[in-house]
Enzyme design. Structure first.
Site, PDB file in Angstrom:
ATOM      1  N   HIS A  14       2.457   3.460  -9.198  1.00  0.00           N
ATOM      2  CA  HIS A  14       2.336   2.008  -9.404  1.00  0.00           C
ATOM      3  C   HIS A  14       3.576   1.449 -10.106  1.00  0.00           C
ATOM      4  O   HIS A  14       4.010   0.335  -9.814  1.00  0.00           O
ATOM      5  CB  HIS A  14       1.073   1.694 -10.218  1.00  0.00           C
TER       6      HIS A  14
ATOM      7  N   ASP B 247       0.824  -1.214   0.000  1.00  0.00           N
ATOM      8  CA  ASP B 247       0.000   0.000   0.000  1.00  0.00           C
ATOM      9  C   ASP B 247       0.858   1.264   0.000  1.00  0.00           C
ATOM     10  O   ASP B 247       1.927   1.290   0.601  1.00  0.00           O
ATOM     11  CB  ASP B 247      -0.918  -0.013   1.232  1.00  0.00           C
TER      12      ASP B 247
ATOM     13  N   LEU C 203      11.131 -20.360  -4.690  1.00  0.00           N
ATOM     14  CA  LEU C 203      10.072 -19.519  -4.131  1.00  0.00           C
ATOM     15  C   LEU C 203       8.800 -19.602  -4.990  1.00  0.00           C
ATOM     16  O   LEU C 203       8.879 -19.607  -6.221  1.00  0.00           O
ATOM     17  CB  LEU C 203      10.566 -18.058  -4.100  1.00  0.00           C
TER      18      LEU C 203
HETATM   19  C1  FPP Z   1      -1.939   0.144  -3.397  1.00  0.00           C
HETATM   20  O1  FPP Z   1      -1.541   1.486  -3.430  1.00  0.00           O
HETATM   21  C2  FPP Z   1      -1.447  -0.541  -4.572  1.00  0.00           C
HETATM   22  C3  FPP Z   1      -2.214  -1.132  -5.525  1.00  0.00           C
HETATM   23  C4  FPP Z   1      -3.684  -1.192  -5.471  1.00  0.00           C
HETATM   24  C5  FPP Z   1      -1.610  -1.731  -6.719  1.00  0.00           C
HETATM   25  C6  FPP Z   1      -0.462  -2.640  -6.417  1.00  0.00           C
HETATM   26  C7  FPP Z   1       0.280  -2.850  -7.673  1.00  0.00           C
HETATM   27  C8  FPP Z   1       1.606  -2.821  -7.779  1.00  0.00           C
HETATM   28  C9  FPP Z   1       2.531  -2.646  -6.631  1.00  0.00           C
HETATM   29  C10 FPP Z   1       2.234  -3.000  -9.094  1.00  0.00           C
HETATM   30  C11 FPP Z   1       2.069  -4.357  -9.693  1.00  0.00           C
HETATM   31  C12 FPP Z   1       2.835  -5.398  -8.994  1.00  0.00           C
HETATM   32  C13 FPP Z   1       3.025  -6.644  -9.493  1.00  0.00           C
HETATM   33  C14 FPP Z   1       3.783  -7.645  -8.715  1.00  0.00           C
HETATM   34  C15 FPP Z   1       2.501  -7.055 -10.813  1.00  0.00           C
HETATM   35  P1  FPP Z   1      -2.650   2.622  -3.535  1.00  0.00           P
HETATM   36  O2  FPP Z   1      -2.823   2.958  -4.960  1.00  0.00           O
HETATM   37  O3  FPP Z   1      -3.891   2.190  -2.823  1.00  0.00           O
HETATM   38  O4  FPP Z   1      -1.927   3.771  -2.763  1.00  0.00           O
HETATM   39  P2  FPP Z   1      -2.598   4.916  -1.910  1.00  0.00           P
HETATM   40  O5  FPP Z   1      -3.303   4.254  -0.753  1.00  0.00           O
HETATM   41  O6  FPP Z   1      -1.421   5.712  -1.464  1.00  0.00           O
HETATM   42  O7  FPP Z   1      -3.499   5.683  -2.821  1.00  0.00           O
END
Ligand code: FPP
Length: 245
Positions: free
Chosen positions: A38, A21, A132
């Site tokens: 992202h 997050d 893994l």
């Molecule tokens: C949460 O941050 C993150 C996500 C919903 C997306 C997670 C995706 C990635 C880390 C990239 C893809 C990874 C792989 C392994 C394919 P948020 O957007 O909710 O952040 P915020 O709470 O600060 O708005």
């Protein structure tokens, strides 16, 4: 010699789950777009997969996209789906070299067909690897997974043909019908980004997990942060409802 990657802790977790997050807030703080956040989050995921693999951790579940994330704009959803594709394509050589197995948890049928196909192909190609196991939680919700398990159970001939079948419903039967029944429950669930909630992640499997919350945003996470979480886990006293002997 013990080191960051070869710690001499009494135990390391076999299965770690991560709620990654903070990508959006990271981007906002840097005056960048959420998609930049992202992208940076993807780089962190690559770093942490490598660290987990080097440490000898057996399973790593990454919460990439939840059943609730569809509420985001079409642009953001499309970007994250594209990142998954990009990640799988770019890392295939790394998986082969490090014998990393890719798996999926979540509702495959709700994914864009192209992404579902790419994941399926990566799972298929890496299924013989014994290193893994990286489990991508994509279109995943803990409640949704439990509903899927119940539907699988009720879809069997025994369920319709056996009188009194309901008495056979047990924790073990539900467990056997989760998305990846052979994967052990997570020992440690990490959430980055300073929020203290579970957000529908591994609800069934995480019943006895240890939780570790970090205020640092996911794109800023380093090998050292991951090692600190593993060290913290090693110091916990896990009793699973029992009392200390
Ligand atoms: C949460 O941050 C993150 C996500 C919903 C997306 C997670 C995706 C990635 C880390 C990239 C893809 C990874 C792989 C392994 C394919 P948020 O957007 O909710 O952040 P915020 O709470 O600060 O708005």
């Amino acid at each position: 010699m013990p080191s960051l990657l070869k710690p001499d802790y009494p135990r390391i977790p076999a299965h770690v789950g991560i709620i990654m997050d903070g990508n959006g807030r990271w981007a906002r703080r840097k005056n960048q777009t959420r998609t930049q956040g992202h992208l940076e989050g993807l780089n962190t995921a690559k770093r942490i997969v490598k660290t987990a693999s080097d440490m000898g951790i057996s399973f790593l579940t990454l919460y990439v996209f939840s059943t609730e994330n569809w509420k985001r704009t079409a642009e953001e959803v499309g970007f994250i789906m594209g990142l998954v594709k990009r990640y799988l394509a770019a890392e295939m050589d790394f998986y082969r070299k490090n014998r990393i197995r890719i798996r999926h948890t979540g509702a495959a049928e709700g994914l864009p067909p192209e992404i579902a196909r790419e994941i399926q192909a990566a799972c298929e190609e890496t299924k013989v690897f014994e290193g893994l196991q990286v489990i991508l939680a994509l279109n995943y919700g803990g409640r949704d997974e439990i509903v899927r398990a119940v539907r699988r159970i009720l879809g069997t001939p025994e369920a319709t043909e056996t009188a009194g079948f309901s008495s056979r419903i047990s924790e073990e039967l539900i467990r056997q019908n989760l998305d990846n029944p052979d994967v052990p429950d997570p020992d440690l669930i990490i959430r980055t980004g300073g929020e203290y909630r579970i957000s529908n992640f591994l609800l069934w499997e995480g019943a006895y997990a240890e939780y570790y919350f970090s205020d640092r945003l996911w794109p800023d996470w380093t090998e050292e942060d991951f090692a600190a979480a593993i060290r913290n886990f090693a110091e916990r006293d896990r009793r699973f409802g029992d009392v200390k002997k």
